[in-house]
Enzyme design. Sequence first.
Site, PDB file in Angstrom:
ATOM      1  N   ARG A 298      -9.242  -4.253   0.256  1.00  0.00           N
ATOM      2  CA  ARG A 298      -7.957  -4.885   0.560  1.00  0.00           C
ATOM      3  C   ARG A 298      -7.926  -5.437   1.979  1.00  0.00           C
ATOM      4  NH1 ARG A 298      -4.076  -3.271  -3.195  1.00  0.00           N
ATOM      5  NH2 ARG A 298      -2.856  -5.009  -2.309  1.00  0.00           N
ATOM      6  N   GLY A 299      -7.034  -6.402   2.205  1.00  0.00           N
ATOM      7  CA  GLY A 299      -6.972  -7.083   3.489  1.00  0.00           C
ATOM      8  C   GLY A 299      -6.647  -6.178   4.652  1.00  0.00           C
TER       9      GLY A 299
ATOM     10  N   LEU B 142      -7.228   0.455   0.034  1.00  0.00           N
ATOM     11  CA  LEU B 142      -8.595   0.554  -0.470  1.00  0.00           C
ATOM     12  C   LEU B 142      -9.507  -0.370   0.324  1.00  0.00           C
ATOM     13  CD1 LEU B 142      -7.906   0.720  -4.309  1.00  0.00           C
ATOM     14  CD2 LEU B 142      -8.064   2.578  -2.647  1.00  0.00           C
TER      15      LEU B 142
ATOM     16  N   ARG C 190      -2.484   4.111   2.545  1.00  0.00           N
ATOM     17  CA  ARG C 190      -3.583   4.170   1.572  1.00  0.00           C
ATOM     18  C   ARG C 190      -3.987   2.743   1.168  1.00  0.00           C
ATOM     19  NH1 ARG C 190      -4.128   3.923  -3.895  1.00  0.00           N
ATOM     20  NH2 ARG C 190      -5.771   5.174  -4.839  1.00  0.00           N
TER      21      ARG C 190
ATOM     22  N   GLU D 208      -0.438 -14.190   2.774  1.00  0.00           N
ATOM     23  CA  GLU D 208       0.733 -13.930   1.938  1.00  0.00           C
ATOM     24  C   GLU D 208       2.024 -14.274   2.661  1.00  0.00           C
ATOM     25  OE1 GLU D 208      -2.608 -11.210   0.797  1.00  0.00           O
ATOM     26  OE2 GLU D 208      -1.576 -11.692   2.674  1.00  0.00           O
TER      27      GLU D 208
ATOM     28  N   ASP E  87      -0.318   8.018 -10.264  1.00  0.00           N
ATOM     29  CA  ASP E  87      -0.730   6.630 -10.104  1.00  0.00           C
ATOM     30  C   ASP E  87      -0.496   5.829 -11.381  1.00  0.00           C
ATOM     31  OD1 ASP E  87      -2.016   4.310  -8.991  1.00  0.00           O
ATOM     32  OD2 ASP E  87      -3.206   5.657  -7.753  1.00  0.00           O
TER      33      ASP E  87
ATOM     34  N   TYR F  61       0.841  -1.189   0.000  1.00  0.00           N
ATOM     35  CA  TYR F  61       0.000   0.000   0.000  1.00  0.00           C
ATOM     36  C   TYR F  61       0.881   1.246   0.000  1.00  0.00           C
ATOM     37  CZ  TYR F  61      -3.039  -3.599   2.043  1.00  0.00           C
ATOM     38  OH  TYR F  61      -3.716  -4.763   2.303  1.00  0.00           O
ATOM     39  N   ARG F  62       0.414   2.270  -0.671  1.00  0.00           N
ATOM     40  CA  ARG F  62       1.134   3.524  -0.689  1.00  0.00           C
ATOM     41  C   ARG F  62       1.203   4.099   0.729  1.00  0.00           C
ATOM     42  NH1 ARG F  62      -1.282   6.908  -5.456  1.00  0.00           N
ATOM     43  NH2 ARG F  62      -2.484   7.891  -3.819  1.00  0.00           N
TER      44      ARG F  62
END
Length: 497
Positions: A204-205, A201, A199, A246, A295, A186-187
């Site tokens: 996302r996990g 979304l 950041r 992961e 982006d 993530y950013r």
Amino acid sequence: MRTLPVFPDLRAFLDWTESRGELARIPDPVPVRHEMTAVQLASLRAGGPVLRFEAPVLDGGTRSAIPVVTNLFAKRERVAAGLGLTPDQVPGFGAFLAALRSPAPVEGMRDALSRWPMLRAALSTRPRVLSRAPVQQVEAAPDLSALPVQVPWPGDAGPLVTWPVVVTRPHGSEPAQVVRYNLGVYRAQVIGPDRLILRWLAHRGGAAHARSWARAGEPMPVAVVLGADPATLLAAALPLPETVSELTFSGVLRGARSELVPARTVPLLIPAQAEMVIEGWVHPGETAPEGPFGDHTGYYNAVEPFPVMRVSAVTHRRDPLYLSTVTGRPPDEPSVIGEVFNDLALPVIRAQIPEVRDLWLPPAACSYRIAVISIDKRYPGQARRVMMALWGMLPQFSYTKMLVVVDDDIDARNWDDVAWALSTRMDPGRDVMILDRTPMDYLDFASPLEGLAGKIGIDATTKIGTETSRDWGQVMALDPIHVERAAELLARRGLAR
């Protein structure tokens, strides 16, 4: 399956690339603000090596003592190498991963013994917990301004950590339950010496874990890993199912068990062989405006509120490296990684949609906005069924706004072939399917509503049965014998390319 050595850390991979002439050291002072980006992209587009900037220049003119490593996976060959493979072995490894997800029943002892590689891979997901680790050789006061964090683009809001592996776990889990961990890239915007904006979304996990802690009214422990080994980096970037960790899956990619160590100030286990780790907490409801930043779409994203991480500690090796990358309009490093992941995911897609022969996500289309699928067509309406199956298969495909389905005599990765199929096998009035108000990446500025947009499916296959009332044309083709003889004749005359 593996033909390359295990890379336990980033340094082992860098040593391997340098031994192959695939690493360049840049002694010149290069500012981390904008100029480093220009060097990275120019080298990537020339098919260049991994870059190691020995004298990064911070804002204010100070030279950092921490070298910056970039373009780690800027070539397909290096992405495959991060998996321990050569490029031609990637599809086979994808088939192995598909079998690992849904293994067939064992038929006798011989079959059981033949599956030893699969068992070994499963065992590789079990991490080893250490009491001491290289990543904790130094514990520094939280001062992110001392790191050579890039400001990639002229319109960016500030320093941006671009290759962070963010480690989280859900509320109610224990630190030892690594199977429940999530790793995401993530950013992370630096907004102070001890503050980051993460950041992630909503789908996302990391965001899902944050919601679980917020519901309990408790701060969430977070670790931001910088300079992880290739397997951990690639596992964090892979679109794995939500039920797969992961962190444990990286052991399959690495070919060796992950080594973890307890973080110093947060209840998490972290990769022991990384270069640096930023530890901290995300408190419920604490946000800050993030962006704008350039982006992968080639545009700057809008400013939006995202969670703030309060940094509690920074640990690192005695002589750390800082790993960075740049995201922008393709080609960039993420788009190169996406090309390899395309081949890695194909066997998994075939396991769910058997008639699929190939699938191509053109990098120029932001790596996932357009997909071309070739199928073994056998019945009317099959192309539309494949479209619906693909859109609903993985969350990532819900952001694919154009699907083009072609027959298996068409090279799905050749725009000329696809254009011929579109122009000769597709009728706009009959073969175009339009959907409205479906999920979409909110970074797609073309969508009329944020997060909702239309989708288009184009059936460019040969029409059969009830799909047409006309006799279909016959494709022209030479006899293969004549083609072979022509090639031999031209070769003898020195006219062959």
